[in-house]
Design a protein around this motif. Structure first.
Motif, PDB file in Angstrom:
ATOM      1  N   GLY A 272       2.971  -3.607  -5.848  1.00  0.00           N
ATOM      2  CA  GLY A 272       2.961  -2.165  -5.632  1.00  0.00           C
ATOM      3  C   GLY A 272       2.917  -1.414  -6.939  1.00  0.00           C
ATOM      4  O   GLY A 272       2.875  -1.998  -8.034  1.00  0.00           O
ATOM      5  N   GLY A 273       2.911  -0.076  -6.826  1.00  0.00           N
ATOM      6  CA  GLY A 273       2.855   0.769  -8.007  1.00  0.00           C
ATOM      7  C   GLY A 273       4.116   0.690  -8.844  1.00  0.00           C
ATOM      8  O   GLY A 273       5.164   0.198  -8.409  1.00  0.00           O
TER       9      GLY A 273
ATOM     10  N   ASP B 217       3.740   6.152 -10.948  1.00  0.00           N
ATOM     11  CA  ASP B 217       3.793   7.453 -10.289  1.00  0.00           C
ATOM     12  C   ASP B 217       4.237   8.520 -11.286  1.00  0.00           C
ATOM     13  O   ASP B 217       4.517   8.243 -12.461  1.00  0.00           O
ATOM     14  CB  ASP B 217       4.722   7.410  -9.075  1.00  0.00           C
ATOM     15  CG  ASP B 217       6.121   6.923  -9.430  1.00  0.00           C
ATOM     16  OD1 ASP B 217       6.460   6.936 -10.630  1.00  0.00           O
ATOM     17  OD2 ASP B 217       6.865   6.545  -8.525  1.00  0.00           O
TER      18      ASP B 217
ATOM     19  N   LYS C 113       3.998  -5.669 -12.547  1.00  0.00           N
ATOM     20  CA  LYS C 113       3.685  -5.156 -11.206  1.00  0.00           C
ATOM     21  C   LYS C 113       2.193  -5.383 -10.962  1.00  0.00           C
ATOM     22  O   LYS C 113       1.371  -5.085 -11.834  1.00  0.00           O
ATOM     23  CB  LYS C 113       4.013  -3.661 -11.094  1.00  0.00           C
ATOM     24  CG  LYS C 113       5.492  -3.334 -11.246  1.00  0.00           C
ATOM     25  CD  LYS C 113       6.355  -4.016 -10.216  1.00  0.00           C
ATOM     26  CE  LYS C 113       6.204  -3.434  -8.829  1.00  0.00           C
ATOM     27  NZ  LYS C 113       6.742  -2.101  -8.652  1.00  0.00           N
TER      28      LYS C 113
ATOM     29  N   ALA D 187       7.271   2.144 -10.316  1.00  0.00           N
ATOM     30  CA  ALA D 187       8.202   3.192  -9.917  1.00  0.00           C
ATOM     31  C   ALA D 187       9.186   3.479 -11.044  1.00  0.00           C
ATOM     32  O   ALA D 187       9.228   2.788 -12.075  1.00  0.00           O
ATOM     33  CB  ALA D 187       8.948   2.795  -8.644  1.00  0.00           C
TER      34      ALA D 187
ATOM     35  N   ASP E 153      -1.158  -5.711  -7.783  1.00  0.00           N
ATOM     36  CA  ASP E 153      -1.613  -5.137  -6.521  1.00  0.00           C
ATOM     37  C   ASP E 153      -1.396  -6.084  -5.349  1.00  0.00           C
ATOM     38  O   ASP E 153      -1.105  -5.639  -4.243  1.00  0.00           O
ATOM     39  CB  ASP E 153      -3.085  -4.740  -6.632  1.00  0.00           C
ATOM     40  CG  ASP E 153      -3.963  -5.919  -7.056  1.00  0.00           C
ATOM     41  OD1 ASP E 153      -3.408  -6.909  -7.576  1.00  0.00           O
ATOM     42  OD2 ASP E 153      -5.187  -5.842  -6.871  1.00  0.00           O
TER      43      ASP E 153
ATOM     44  N   VAL F 235      -2.573  -1.602 -10.763  1.00  0.00           N
ATOM     45  CA  VAL F 235      -1.672  -0.598 -10.206  1.00  0.00           C
ATOM     46  C   VAL F 235      -1.413   0.453 -11.273  1.00  0.00           C
ATOM     47  O   VAL F 235      -1.700   0.249 -12.460  1.00  0.00           O
ATOM     48  CB  VAL F 235      -0.337  -1.221  -9.727  1.00  0.00           C
ATOM     49  CG1 VAL F 235      -0.562  -2.168  -8.579  1.00  0.00           C
ATOM     50  CG2 VAL F 235       0.372  -1.932 -10.872  1.00  0.00           C
TER      51      VAL F 235
ATOM     52  N   ASP G  33       0.841  -1.188   0.000  1.00  0.00           N
ATOM     53  CA  ASP G  33       0.000   0.000   0.000  1.00  0.00           C
ATOM     54  C   ASP G  33       0.877   1.239   0.000  1.00  0.00           C
ATOM     55  O   ASP G  33       1.876   1.307   0.734  1.00  0.00           O
ATOM     56  CB  ASP G  33      -0.916  -0.011   1.229  1.00  0.00           C
ATOM     57  CG  ASP G  33      -2.003   1.043   1.122  1.00  0.00           C
ATOM     58  OD1 ASP G  33      -1.721   2.202   1.449  1.00  0.00           O
ATOM     59  OD2 ASP G  33      -3.122   0.702   0.699  1.00  0.00           O
ATOM     60  N   LYS G  34       0.513   2.228  -0.815  1.00  0.00           N
ATOM     61  CA  LYS G  34       1.358   3.412  -0.958  1.00  0.00           C
ATOM     62  C   LYS G  34       1.463   4.199   0.335  1.00  0.00           C
ATOM     63  O   LYS G  34       2.516   4.751   0.657  1.00  0.00           O
ATOM     64  CB  LYS G  34       0.801   4.303  -2.075  1.00  0.00           C
ATOM     65  CG  LYS G  34       1.694   5.485  -2.411  1.00  0.00           C
ATOM     66  CD  LYS G  34       1.166   6.238  -3.606  1.00  0.00           C
ATOM     67  CE  LYS G  34       2.117   7.387  -3.967  1.00  0.00           C
ATOM     68  NZ  LYS G  34       1.625   8.164  -5.117  1.00  0.00           N
ATOM     69  N   GLY G  35       0.384   4.271   1.097  1.00  0.00           N
ATOM     70  CA  GLY G  35       0.414   5.067   2.309  1.00  0.00           C
ATOM     71  C   GLY G  35       0.765   4.284   3.554  1.00  0.00           C
ATOM     72  O   GLY G  35       1.317   4.838   4.506  1.00  0.00           O
TER      73      GLY G  35
END
Length: 895
Positions: free
Chosen positions: A732-733, A757, A700, A735, A702, A754, A581-583
């Protein structure tokens, strides 16, 4: 050039006289026969017509650009050795043809200016400029009132506009000299720049050497200024250096550190320091030991060891020479010598097996203690088993896994039970990963696991079957048994889990439950009413029909199983899913099987570990603890564990870290060995069958389960010619590092649920990387399959266009043997390859030299028509031969 006839001109240009007469007629020439003469003007007219017909311009070029490039080399030397510098000089000159009327006007203006000489006229310099080499400007007098200079738009780059044919030779020589001078100046400037660069490098090298010498001197001074560890009483003979004889020869008195001038203390040398600290002198080529008594030595507390120390050395299954020497407190060279005595040639990084290390330890007089490589894992299993045995078993809720084919209503059934809308939130109505829920019914609590039904999620369904107590097999009443239905039955049998069949979609018109029972009976799943042991419950996820009966059947089966688990022990269970999770960082979905998991516990999950910072239920609500059969989400791990890994709560963070590091190292070694074996296998395969074409991808996703399913599905694609190579994968996202890796490997980036960024998106736009987003696995697999199909080499297929039978052979002095043929099949084309068949055996392969109908050339001759065929480079055509005309077509292949 002398006049020629039309026939002679046709022979020269390689065309027929009829075709040349047709072109001359189209050009407006009066020639009608091949014997008429053709003049030079006629040729120019014909040439101009042909140029116009081909789209070429007949006008003479108005501008000519001359380019010249010279390359010379210069050799320089610097701190890194000699270098060769390439000096490249580029020059370009454009000549523009001027209007004859303007030139004539300028000439008249010059004549008028020379005759009158009555008044001053404006003198305009000639338009002259050159970007690479400036040249002297030649002034050209022009009388503005008589013949103004024609308007002229200068070129974007300043160039000379005079016609070289109209210029004075002296001016041309001057300009050539100026160009040579400019080139020499540029070469001299390049040499000067190279010399300056070399000089700067030399100065930098000298500066760095000076700094190194300064650092060495400063270190020596600091060493000399350290306090001396001298004895209370100076030893005898210590004042030998202060004898008058030494002073007479001009030696420095280094025994007087407080001297002035040349006898200052900082002039001491390293030999004086050694002499002061150890009583040894380095002067005059040898060491002169100073006298010291036994009392002075014992004053420092040194005592000779009386017995040898024996060390207990722990020996795992594999240990390096360096680690073994450290444990025995000896130099690595001692261990290497001992190995050489045993006939083993090894280096300090060599890995030794347990038996060899045992022999070395025993030879050096130490005591070996054999340690298993999985000692940490064994100790963890022992402690977990001990905790489980100490706990008090209590009844627990059943864990039920819902399995079945795609779109048979698994999630919709759970949706009705949970009174929520999970299916509507899934991509395309298809579950992409394991969903875990626990619900409180009127008959008790039940935990449900919803598994995907797509073929790519086989591993996820297998994990669901292994971590469950009861399997509900959902089968659509209007669709019957499908491939994933059979696979679910096999997983349930392999795990030894009881099965309950829910015949869904009973509210539809085409529902046929008897068909489902018959098809499952063929798979040895017998209903209870037919004498079997499997419950068949007709349900409808849309209307809720039979759902209560299904829950009662589940609880009845759980009572028969007598499910129990201790609650007062550290938690153990299985990882259902994990994502990044990004956060919040790594988030893991766990199913607690035994014990109680509390917030703040140290959790070891697969290769990852961490403290539980937060714990949430399936609705996202925070909870403090979770008992057996409860699925939860935890935050605090240092990474995303693999789905299906076991987890356990351990007593200390140090132990969790040690075990995680051991597992990671073991995983790396296994992966490296697998890669090496794969490289060897690929090498032999490529040698045997040629190199494969590879599609590199970066994936990538989720969650970890979806990533495993995608990887497995992609690796299953391909054949002997093409394959998929997963360069990198992760949770994850997307990158910037993933995009850089894709650029390096020339890979396609796939994002499953996903997104990239901002930094990654900018890099993708600048570099043109192929990025694709997906939320349904069907689409991803179909796109990759299409890409691999496009990489396959096309299949070459021959198609017979026509067959001509030779009826007679004619001799031609110009073309050789001409076969008089009748086209019996298809169409004979002049531009296609042919084969000559005699008694249905190929005797020649080539092409046609001529194809005629009567006296006219023909491009094709259809079935049932006669023609004359000349075979190129083959004069052995006989009556009765067949001339086969064919073509080769490329047919696209697909996986």
């Amino acid at each position: 050039m002398a006049q020629v006839t039309v026939r002679q001109l046709a022979e020269v240009v390689g065309a027929s006289a009829e075709r040349l007469l047709t072109q001359m007629k189209e050009a407006g020439l009066p020639h009608t026969s091949a014997g008429e003469a053709v003049s030079d003007e006629d040729k120019q007219t014909l040439l101009a017509y042909l140029k116009r017909s081909h789209g070429e311009s007949t006008e003479q070029p108005k501008r000519i650009t001359l380019k010249r490039k010279t390359i010379s080399t210069l050799k320089t030397s610097g701190s890194q050795g000699k270098k060769t510098v390439n000096v490249e000089v580029r020059k370009k000159r454009t000549y523009v043809k001027r209007d004859p009327a303007a030139l004539e006007g300028e000439a008249q203006a010059d004549d008028v200016a020379l005759e009158t000489e009555a008044e001053e006229v404006a003198v305009a310099p000639a338009v002259e400029a050159e970007a690479a080499a400036p040249e002297p400007v030649v002034e050209e007098p022009v009388v503005a009132e008589v013949a103004p200079e024609p308007e002229f738009v200068p070129e974007p780059e300043p160039e000379v506009v005079e016609d070289p044919a109209d210029m004075d030779p002296e001016i041309l020589r001057q300009r050539a000299a100026a160009r040579r001078k400019k080139q020499e100046e540029e070469e001299a400037a390049a040499r000067k720049a190279a010399m300056e660069a070399r000089k700067r490098e030399e100065e930098e090298r000298k500066r760095s050497q000076a700094e190194e010498r300064t650092d060495k001197v400063d270190k020596a001074k600091e060493t000399i200024k350290r306090p001396k560890r001298l004895h209370d009483a100076p030893p005898a003979g210590a004042a030998d250096d202060s004898s008058p004889k030494r002073k007479k020869h001009g030696r420095l008195d280094r025994a007087e550190p407080l001297g002035r001038g040349k006898h200052r203390g900082h002039n001491l040398s390293l030999s004086d320091l050694d002499r002061a600290e150890t009583g040894y002198s380095r002067r005059r080529g040898g060491r002169k030991k100073m006298r010291a008594t036994h009392e002075e030595h014992t004053r420092h507390g040194f005592e000779m060891p009386t017995e040898r120390k024996v060390i207990e050395v722990e020996l795992p299954e594999a240990i390096s020479v360096g680690d073994l020497s450290q444990q025995m407190a000896v130099k690595a060279s001692v261990v290497i010598k001992e190995l050489m005595k045993l006939g083993v040639m090894a280096t300090i990084n060599q890995i030794l097996d347990q038996d060899t290390a045992t022999l070395v330890v025993e030879e050096l007089g130490h005591r070996p203690r054999l340690v298993s490589a999985d000692a940490l894992e064994e100790s963890l299993e022992e402690s977990l088993a001990a905790h489980t045995g100490e706990g008090t078993p209590e009844p627990r809720a059943p864990v039920v896994t819902v399995m079945g084919h795609v779109d048979h209503g698994k999630t919709s059934l759970l949706d009705y039970i949970r009174k929520s809308h999970v299916a509507s939130g899934e991509a395309g109505g298809i579950t992409q990963h394991i969903g875990a829920y626990h619900v409180q019914t009127d008959h008790g609590m039940i935990s449900f696991l919803d598994t995907p039904g797509h073929a790519a999620f086989t591993a996820m369904r297998a994990r669901g079957a292994k971590s469950t107590d009861i399997v509900i097999l959902v089968v659509a009443a209007d669709d019957g048994v499908m491939p994933q239905t059979e696979e679910a039955v096999q997983h349930a049998r392999a795990a030894g889990v009881p099965l309950i069949v829910a015949i869904n979609k009973m509210d539809k018109e085409g529902a046929d439950p008897d068909r489902v029972k018959n098809e499952l009976s063929a798979k040895e799943v017998i209903p209870e009413e037919w004498g079997g042991d499997t419950q068949f419950i007709p349900v409808s996820a849309h209307t809720g029909e039979g759902v209560d009966a299904l829950l009662e059947a589940v609880l009845l089966q759980s009572e028969l199983l007598e499910l129990q688990a201790p609650r007062d022990v550290p938690a153990q269970g299985i990882v259902l899913e994990s994502r990044l999770d990004k956060g919040r960082g790594p988030v893991a979905s766990l199913l607690v099987q035994t014990g109680t998991l509390r917030r703040g516990d140290i959790v070891l999950a697969g290769l990852q570990y961490g403290r539980v910072r937060a714990m949430l239920d399936e609705n996202g609500q925070p909870i403090e603890e979770a008992g057996p059969s409860i699925p939860v989400e935890i935050l605090g791990l240092d990474g995303t564990p693999d789905a299906g890994d076991p987890f356990a709560a351990v007593e200390s963070e140090k132990r969790a870290r040690d075990i995680a590091d051991f597992r990671q190292e073991k995983s790396r070694d296994t992966k490296l060995a697998r890669q090496q074996a794969a490289k060897l296998d690929n090498m032999f395969e490529s040698m045997a069958a040629g190199e494969k074409k590879t599609l590199n991808v970066v994936v990538k996703a989720d969650v970890r389960g979806s990533l495993e399913a995608i990887q497995s599905a992609l690796l299953d694609l391909g054949n002997d010619e093409v394959q998929v190579n997963i360069v990198s994968s992760g949770v994850g996202g997307i990158a910037e590092t993933d995009v850089n890796l894709a650029i390096t490997a020339g890979a396609v980036v796939f994002g499953f649920n996903v997104r990239a960024d901002n930094a990654a998106r900018k890099l993708i736009e600048n570099e043109g990387v192929d990025l694709r987003y997906y939320n349904v696995i069907y689409d991803l697999i179909d796109d990759v399959k299409s890409a691999l199909s496009g990489m396959l080499a096309p299949e070459m297929r021959e198609e017979i266009l026509g067959i001509a039978e030779v009826r007679d052979v004619f001799r031609s002095p110009k073309f050789g043997d001409i076969a008089g043929c009748m086209v019996t099949e298809g169409t004979v084309y002049r531009s296609r390859p042919i084969r000559v068949l005699r008694d249905n055996v190929v005797v020649y392969e080539g092409e046609l030299e001529s194809l005629r109908r009567f006296k006219d050339d023909a491009s094709e001759v259809r079935n049932g028509m006669e023609c004359g065929i000349g075979v190129k480079n083959y004069n052995d055509v006989k009556v009765g031969d067949l001339i086969e005309v064919y073509e080769v077509k490329e047919v696209a292949r697909s996986l």
